[in-house]
Design an enzyme around this catalytic site. Structure first.
Site, mmCIF file in Angstrom:
data_model
loop_
_atom_site.group_PDB
_atom_site.id
_atom_site.type_symbol
_atom_site.label_atom_id
_atom_site.label_comp_id
_atom_site.label_asym_id
_atom_site.label_seq_id
_atom_site.Cartn_x
_atom_site.Cartn_y
_atom_site.Cartn_z
ATOM 1 N N HIS A 47 -1.878 11.023 1.793
ATOM 2 C CA HIS A 47 -2.383 9.806 1.144
ATOM 3 C C HIS A 47 -1.434 9.350 0.048
ATOM 4 O O HIS A 47 -1.555 9.765 -1.108
ATOM 5 C CB HIS A 47 -3.773 10.077 0.567
ATOM 6 C CG HIS A 47 -4.523 8.851 0.157
ATOM 7 N ND1 HIS A 47 -5.894 8.749 0.256
ATOM 8 C CD2 HIS A 47 -4.110 7.667 -0.362
ATOM 9 C CE1 HIS A 47 -6.286 7.571 -0.184
ATOM 10 N NE2 HIS A 47 -5.204 6.892 -0.578
ATOM 11 N N ASN A 63 -2.162 -0.802 2.730
ATOM 12 C CA ASN A 63 -2.426 -1.968 1.874
ATOM 13 C C ASN A 63 -1.192 -2.397 1.093
ATOM 14 O O ASN A 63 -1.136 -2.355 -0.131
ATOM 15 C CB ASN A 63 -3.614 -1.711 0.940
ATOM 16 C CG ASN A 63 -3.477 -0.455 0.119
ATOM 17 O OD1 ASN A 63 -2.879 0.522 0.542
ATOM 18 N ND2 ASN A 63 -4.044 -0.481 -1.073
ATOM 19 N N HIS A 94 -9.989 10.908 -1.020
ATOM 20 C CA HIS A 94 -10.129 11.071 -2.475
ATOM 21 C C HIS A 94 -11.575 11.223 -2.965
ATOM 22 O O HIS A 94 -12.059 10.450 -3.797
ATOM 23 C CB HIS A 94 -9.441 9.941 -3.234
ATOM 24 C CG HIS A 94 -9.695 8.556 -2.730
ATOM 25 N ND1 HIS A 94 -10.942 8.068 -2.429
ATOM 26 C CD2 HIS A 94 -8.834 7.538 -2.477
ATOM 27 C CE1 HIS A 94 -10.844 6.821 -2.023
ATOM 28 N NE2 HIS A 94 -9.573 6.480 -2.040
ATOM 29 N N ASP A 105 -3.209 10.399 -3.342
ATOM 30 C CA ASP A 105 -3.459 8.976 -3.578
ATOM 31 C C ASP A 105 -2.431 8.437 -4.566
ATOM 32 O O ASP A 105 -2.758 7.690 -5.493
ATOM 33 C CB ASP A 105 -4.877 8.738 -4.083
ATOM 34 C CG ASP A 105 -5.276 7.261 -4.017
ATOM 35 O OD1 ASP A 105 -4.525 6.455 -3.429
ATOM 36 O OD2 ASP A 105 -6.340 6.912 -4.580
ATOM 37 N N HIS A 131 1.945 2.073 -10.544
ATOM 38 C CA HIS A 131 2.090 0.736 -11.133
ATOM 39 C C HIS A 131 3.024 0.869 -12.329
ATOM 40 O O HIS A 131 3.171 1.955 -12.900
ATOM 41 C CB HIS A 131 0.740 0.187 -11.597
ATOM 42 C CG HIS A 131 -0.285 0.060 -10.522
ATOM 43 N ND1 HIS A 131 -0.283 -0.973 -9.607
ATOM 44 C CD2 HIS A 131 -1.348 0.844 -10.197
ATOM 45 C CE1 HIS A 131 -1.305 -0.824 -8.783
ATOM 46 N NE2 HIS A 131 -1.964 0.275 -9.114
#
Length: 422
Positions: A52, A86, A221, A289, A293
């Site tokens: 992930h 995504n 998650h 996960d 950013h």
């Protein structure tokens, strides 16, 4: 290459002979007819398979790229990653799969590409591609228009089951979010808003749909002990992340919006209970996960900052620190980071140090515990929610017999799609 005197996860000291991409022989006192690396009884583990990650390309290369993300993975002992769909554009049909596959060719580690499910997806094209898995399929408003309705979820599970493709699910029920929390602006408001009950309800619903269809799904998650237990009792598999294992709402005063993610951080009691389920075997795997950013993007109010934290480089080192301290054993670390992942996602030559398996190997000195520093990590985002925590980083990482990371130096490219034909 011959790796001599390596301590395996179960404590045995063995020599490992590598021939090309594979482990050719495991034994004691093997003839040194090859190049020899003396492990000096340091730990040798199978490389972590991180099922992930979000490496952000295409569309968001200012946050991460396949080059920076895969190097960060290699430096953390991760030898295979599964990238989520995504991106911009999302990976939902044949053309977008091919676009991402082209970008991934620079990866330093092996990889899989997950397909996405939206109202615009093309399952006929997508499921013909060499997908690692389908998902994460969103059951909430976690990532904009990636959230889907119940009938589309059922269709996705049915189509994936027929194509023998694993479905991974992001389970949160937005109807159970606490709207009153929106009146707050403190760092804990996000956790108060996305309630633990919202996860438990969605996990139960997703597992029920899968069971009715005679399918198996994987819950991504899982952040609560309730969610872990529901998935386990339903016969489905689940993953937990390092941030839900090692961070809680108690850390949010220090983290601020750096601690905003989906699902959010939970109470310290829930965190402890999730960790207990990791140790006792109820949790199937650890996946990061990894969702980087920039600091500038995170430097916003709690309702405006994006959700997600980096983690691909620090997951295995954090678990190895726990093994060093004795709170979890090395065999369990091996299982949740490699062996179980390979089993769930059908990677028969990965996940274990065994003859004829891929030589995906990580060498670590268990005594080399150091504090984590974001400035020394290799993700493009340049920060970590685990700043200052102790960890045991690998000194060498191999992917299919090739050294991709050694004492701070990287090899170029070399990763392959784990679903490649043949």
């Amino acid at each position: 290459m011959l790796i001599r005197n390596a301590t395996l996860a179960d404590g045995r000291v063995r020599d490992i002979r590598i021939d090309g991409e594979r482990i050719a022989e495991i034994g004691e006192g093997l003839d040194a007819e090859d190049d020899v690396l003396d492990a000096d009884e340091k730990r040798l583990l199978p490389g972590m398979i991180d099922a992930h990650v979000h490496f952000r390309e295409p569309g968001y290369s200012h946050k991460e790229t396949w080059t920076t993300g895969s190097r960060s993975a290699a430096a953390g002992g991760v030898t295979t990653v599964f990238d989520q769909p995504n991106t911009d554009p999302p990976t939902i049909d044949g053309a977008t799969f091919d676009q991402k596959a082209g970008l991934a060719e620079v990866s330093a580690v092996d990889y899989g590409i997950n397909g996405g499910v939206t109202d615009a997806w093309n399952p006929d094209e997508l499921l013909e591609k060499p997908l690692a898995a389908l998902g994460e399929v969103f059951l909430a408003d976690s990532t904009g228009d990636m959230g889907i309705e119940a009938d589309l979820f059922e269709e996705a599970v049915e189509r994936a089951e027929a194509a023998d493709v694993t479905v991974t699910v992001h389970a949160e029920d937005a109807d159970l979010f606490d709207e009153s929390a929106k009146e707050r602006d403190d760092a804990d408001a996000w956790s108060a808003y996305r309630t633990a009950e919202a996860e438990a309800e969605a996990v139960e619903r997703a597992c029920s749909v899968a069971a009715d269809l005679g399918a198996e799904i994987h819950i991504a998650h899982t952040s609560t002990p309730e969610g872990v237990d529901i998935a386990s009792e339903a016969g489905m598999t689940c993953e937990v992340t390092p941030h839900h294992l090692f961070l809680s709402r108690d850390d949010l005063d220090d983290l601020g919006t750096l601690g905003r993610m989906n699902p959010p951080l939970r109470s310290e009691t829930r965190r402890e209970n999730v960790f207990e389920r990791l140790v006792d075997g109820t949790v199937d795997i650890v996946a990061t996960d990894h969702a980087p950013h920039t600091r500038d993007e995170k430097d916003a109010g709690i309702w405006d900052a994006p959700s997600g934290v980096p983690g691909v480089e620090t997951a295995l080192p954090l678990l190895l620190e726990e093994a060093r301290k004795g709170t979890i054993d090395y065999e369990r670390v091996r299982d949740v980071t490699a062996a179980n992942v390979a089993d769930i996602f059908e990677l028969p030559r990965k996940g274990e140090i065994a003859e004829d398996n891929d030589a995906d190997l990580v060498l670590v000195d268990p005594d080399a515990s150091v504090p984590i520093r974001g400035e020394k990590l290799h993700s493009r985002c340049g920060w970590t929610p685990f700043e200052g925590r102790q960890a045991v980083f690998p000194e060498l990482t191999m992917v299919r017999g090739a050294v991709v990371f050694h004492e701070g130096a990287f090899a170029e490219g070399g990763g392959q799609n784990v679903r490649r034909s043949g």
